[in-house]
Design a protein around this motif. Sequence first.
Motif: not given
Length: 398
Positions: A95-103, A110-112, A125-131, A135-140
């Motif tokens: 719910n949140n990642t789709l909202g923020q990715a659209l914003l 150009k990147r998340l 976040a990867a799902i929202a970025g793909a659809v 491009p998504v980079e995730v710090y872990m």
Amino acid sequence: MWPAAGCDVGAKGRFGTYGGQYVSETLMSALLELEEAYSGIRNNPGFTRELDAYQRDYAGRPTPLTFCENASRELGCRLYLKREDLVHGGSHKLNNTLGQALLARQMGRKRLIAETGAGQHGVAAAIAGAVLGLPVEVYMGEADTQRQALNVFRMELMGATVIPVKSGTRTLKDAINEALRDWVENVQDTHYLIGSVVGPHPYPLMVRDFQSVIGRETREQVQKKEGRLPDAIVACVGGGSNAIGIFHPFLSDDVDLIGVEAAGKGIGTGEHSASLCAGEPGVLHGALSYLLQDRDGQVLPTHSIAAGLDYPGVGPEHAMLRDSTRVEYHTAVDHDVLEAFRFLSRMEGIIPALESAHAVAYVMKNADRFGRGDVVVINLSGRGDKDVAEVAKMQGCA
Ligand SMILES: *Cc1c(COP(=O)(O)O)cnc(C)c1O
């Protein structure tokens, strides 16, 4: 009945005295830009329509409100589950990642980038970025990439890049620090996608708005099924996004709102993540809220059987709602959570996420609080498939 406490955010992004923007000068301009962009689209019908379409046709909203006949008989109330476990990806996080990715796309980013602990927010976040084609980079934390190798693989399958963080304890808080560093350096083209109602303003407000779809749907659905509002709504609290999402549309109503934190091995053992029930106000990750800290203000290590609740802080709106007593906060210990995990699986054929099982555990332990006719809604924030291997191991089955 209740004053409109928490219905909107106050001056300078405050919830009462909590929240705010405790960040460096370099981040201030990024936050201001985000604030401006968000207030521009917040009530923009075009943006709302686009987000609604993704929520409906991609994420699977509205999610059902399921009456639990068997568990209701057992517990002596009318128990409903709000089925966020059925959102694409298996939890409310999309719910949140789709909202923020659209914003972010609207802002021309150009990147998340995102941080993740157990990997659940990274996956969302990867799902929202793909659809949405970003491009998504995730710090872990490196330790987390080893513990959660399957989630790393999931993110990579969906085109995201996972960056292992080797500093500090190599866990979530180190990942957050790295993500912030990246954001400061790349503000012009990057959006930092935070995973809960935490961090500096406007994140707690924005993430709450995106998650409030849970409460709006619940309100409509429960009125259709019961002809009235529920007596109580129960949700687990980590950072607090699924809880505030279902609570928020009911803040002005005569409905008991109950948040359940992770008591881990017991509050007395120090091995827990109950920031509201056992913490003190302090500043963490850019906002003033309750957090687990020692006398010198050092953040304490946390524990929960549920990886998604294993965080020393909590969103500032919850801090305000705790102090005003509009929301009650309680805890559930790991042992009771495991029992709730088994109970819901056996009774209803629904395996809950260990996080969500905290809310179920509260209702089980406090069943005498509710009468036969009382309507109780539990926010089932996620499905438990991600947890079955771990629970099997604990039972000595694997
Ligand atoms: C991440 C997560 C949580 C905790 O996050 P909140 O922001 O407190 O909602 C709870 N349940 C599930 C299933 C999660 O994945």
